[in-house]
Every structure is written in structure tokens, then in C-alpha cells.
Design a protein around this motif. Structure first.
Motif, PDB file in Angstrom:
ATOM      1  N   LEU A  61      33.495 -27.939   5.023  1.00 13.59           N
ATOM      2  CA  LEU A  61      33.768 -28.973   4.028  1.00 13.59           C
ATOM      3  C   LEU A  61      34.380 -28.435   2.743  1.00 13.59           C
ATOM      4  O   LEU A  61      35.211 -29.097   2.124  1.00 13.59           O
ATOM      5  CB  LEU A  61      32.478 -29.735   3.693  1.00 13.59           C
ATOM      6  N   THR A  62      33.943 -27.238   2.301  1.00 12.73           N
ATOM      7  CA  THR A  62      34.323 -26.764   0.967  1.00 12.73           C
ATOM      8  C   THR A  62      34.861 -25.343   0.935  1.00 12.73           C
ATOM      9  O   THR A  62      35.037 -24.793  -0.156  1.00 12.73           O
ATOM     10  CB  THR A  62      33.115 -26.831   0.013  1.00 12.73           C
ATOM     11  N   GLY A  63      35.099 -24.735   2.087  1.00  8.90           N
ATOM     12  CA  GLY A  63      35.451 -23.310   2.067  1.00  8.90           C
ATOM     13  C   GLY A  63      34.233 -22.544   1.586  1.00  8.90           C
ATOM     14  O   GLY A  63      33.105 -22.880   1.933  1.00  8.90           O
ATOM     15  N   PRO A  64      34.412 -21.556   0.731  1.00  6.77           N
ATOM     16  CA  PRO A  64      33.257 -20.793   0.271  1.00  6.77           C
ATOM     17  C   PRO A  64      32.476 -21.464  -0.863  1.00  6.77           C
ATOM     18  O   PRO A  64      31.398 -21.003  -1.220  1.00  6.77           O
ATOM     19  CB  PRO A  64      33.879 -19.480  -0.225  1.00  6.77           C
ATOM     20  N   THR A  65      32.978 -22.564  -1.404  1.00  2.00           N
ATOM     21  CA  THR A  65      32.412 -23.160  -2.605  1.00  2.00           C
ATOM     22  C   THR A  65      30.931 -23.508  -2.494  1.00  2.00           C
ATOM     23  O   THR A  65      30.144 -23.181  -3.378  1.00  2.00           O
ATOM     24  CB  THR A  65      33.209 -24.424  -3.005  1.00  2.00           C
ATOM     25  N   ALA A  66      30.506 -24.165  -1.441  1.00  2.00           N
ATOM     26  CA  ALA A  66      29.104 -24.601  -1.303  1.00  2.00           C
ATOM     27  C   ALA A  66      28.312 -23.711  -0.344  1.00  2.00           C
ATOM     28  O   ALA A  66      27.183 -24.021  -0.008  1.00  2.00           O
ATOM     29  CB  ALA A  66      29.051 -26.051  -0.831  1.00  2.00           C
ATOM     30  N   SER A  67      28.901 -22.613   0.064  1.00  2.00           N
ATOM     31  CA  SER A  67      28.250 -21.697   0.997  1.00  2.00           C
ATOM     32  C   SER A  67      27.728 -20.478   0.241  1.00  2.00           C
ATOM     33  O   SER A  67      28.520 -19.712  -0.313  1.00  2.00           O
ATOM     34  CB  SER A  67      29.248 -21.244   2.068  1.00  2.00           C
ATOM     35  N   PRO A  68      26.407 -20.264   0.222  1.00  2.00           N
ATOM     36  CA  PRO A  68      25.897 -19.068  -0.450  1.00  2.00           C
ATOM     37  C   PRO A  68      26.505 -17.774   0.112  1.00  2.00           C
ATOM     38  O   PRO A  68      26.868 -16.879  -0.656  1.00  2.00           O
ATOM     39  CB  PRO A  68      24.384 -19.131  -0.199  1.00  2.00           C
TER      40      PRO A  68
END
Length: 176
Positions: A61-68
């Protein structure tokens, strides 16, 4: 800076996938997935497939943005490595993350259904694909994306730079 000069948050800024993608970061994220899956299988921690699935959904959904894991890799690890970025097209990588969503959510469903052994098998398959990406740079999802483009299922307009994912053109200019 006045109120009108401040950048405004737009949902489109959150929901998107980078294009191009740094292959170095993608391989490090894959290594993180391998580590999490191995930890899951060795410890029997049945909550960890939920974390793995969240990571894949967040990255689609967001690339690395919402992925720790994506944040750790792109903001902390990759910038400290003495390796030049290797930019590759984003759509095949997003597709590969989508396959990770399917596998990890299947593992979650099997875990919830009490089929832990089956969940571990699915996670093992996921880890095998992630290992190929991390260790060898072989992205099975990207190869599947290329096949779908060749078959016309994925239109060329989705990724004009992906037309040579098989590497038939000059390797120095090939996107993947």
C-alpha cells in the motif's frame, strides 16, 4: 513559515509505491523477511505471521512508509552501506510484495484455523522466495510480472521500463 506555506498531507502521499526502487533496499527487506520467518518457525511464535503479513500489506500500500522493516532498511541500514543504489522499476517489486501478501495472509489464516504445520510450510515457501531475492537478487515475483506482461495480462502502460525484464537488451541499460 505561514500556515499556507506548510506542506499539506495528502492521502496520495501515503498510499503509493516508489518508482524506481533501490534494489539494495529491496534485497535487505527480503533478508529481514527471511529472518522473521526463520524466527517464527524456530520459536513457534504464532503471533509473528501477523507481523509478517502486516509488513507485506503495508509495503504494497505505501512502499516503505508504513512498514517498520521498510523504514529500518531505507532510513537506517541502506544509507550506511558503502553500496551504490541500483534503481529498478517499482511495479514488478510491488507485484512481488503482493504475492508476499497472499502467502503471509494464507499463513495467518492457517494459524487461526489451528493448522500450524501448514502455516509453517507456507511461510517456508515465502522464506525460500525471499532468500532468492536477498542472496541472489532473483525476484520470483518480478519474473512472474514479466511473464504476465509478455502474455498481455499486465499492459505495457503499467511499466514501460519493464519491457525487458528478461534481460534481452543491453545489460547495462536493462531495468532489472
Amino acid at each position: 513559515m505561514t500556515q499556507s506555506e506548510r506542506p499539506r498531507f495528502r492521502p496520495a502521499d501515503l498510499f503509493g509505491f516508489p518508482d524506481p526502487v533501490n534494489e539494495v533496499s529491496a534485497r535487505l527487506v527480503a533478508a529481514g523477511v527471511v529472518a522473521m520467518v526463520v524466527t517464527t518457525v524456530l520459536t513457534g511464535w504464532r503471533w509473528l505471521p501477523f507481523v509478517i503479513a502486516y509488513g507485506f500489506v503495508a509495503r504494497v500500500l505505501t512502499g516503505p512508509t508504513a512498514s517498520p522493516l521498510g523504514q529500518l532498511v531505507t532510513r537506517v541500514i541502506t544509507p550506511r552501506l558503502p553500496i551504490a543504489p541500483r534503481l529498478v522499476p517499482g511495479p514488478p517489486k510491488r507485484f512481488a510484495q503482493g504475492i508476499g501478501v497472499a502467502f503471509s495472509l494464507t499463513a495467518v489464516a492457517l494459524t487461526l484455523a489451528g493448522a500450524w504445520t501448514a502455516a509453517q510450510v507456507v511461510l517456508g515457501l515465502l522464506a525460500a522466495a525471499a532468500f532468492l531475492e536477498a542472496a541472489l537478487g532473483l525476484c520470483l515475483g518480478c519474473k512472474a510480472f514479466a511473464v504476465l506482461m509478455r502474455l498481455g495480462i499486465v499492459p505495457d502502460s503499467v511499466c514501460e521500463r519493464c519491457n525487458d525484464l528478461w534481460g534481452t537488451d543491453d545489460p547495462a541499460t536493462s531495468p532489472a
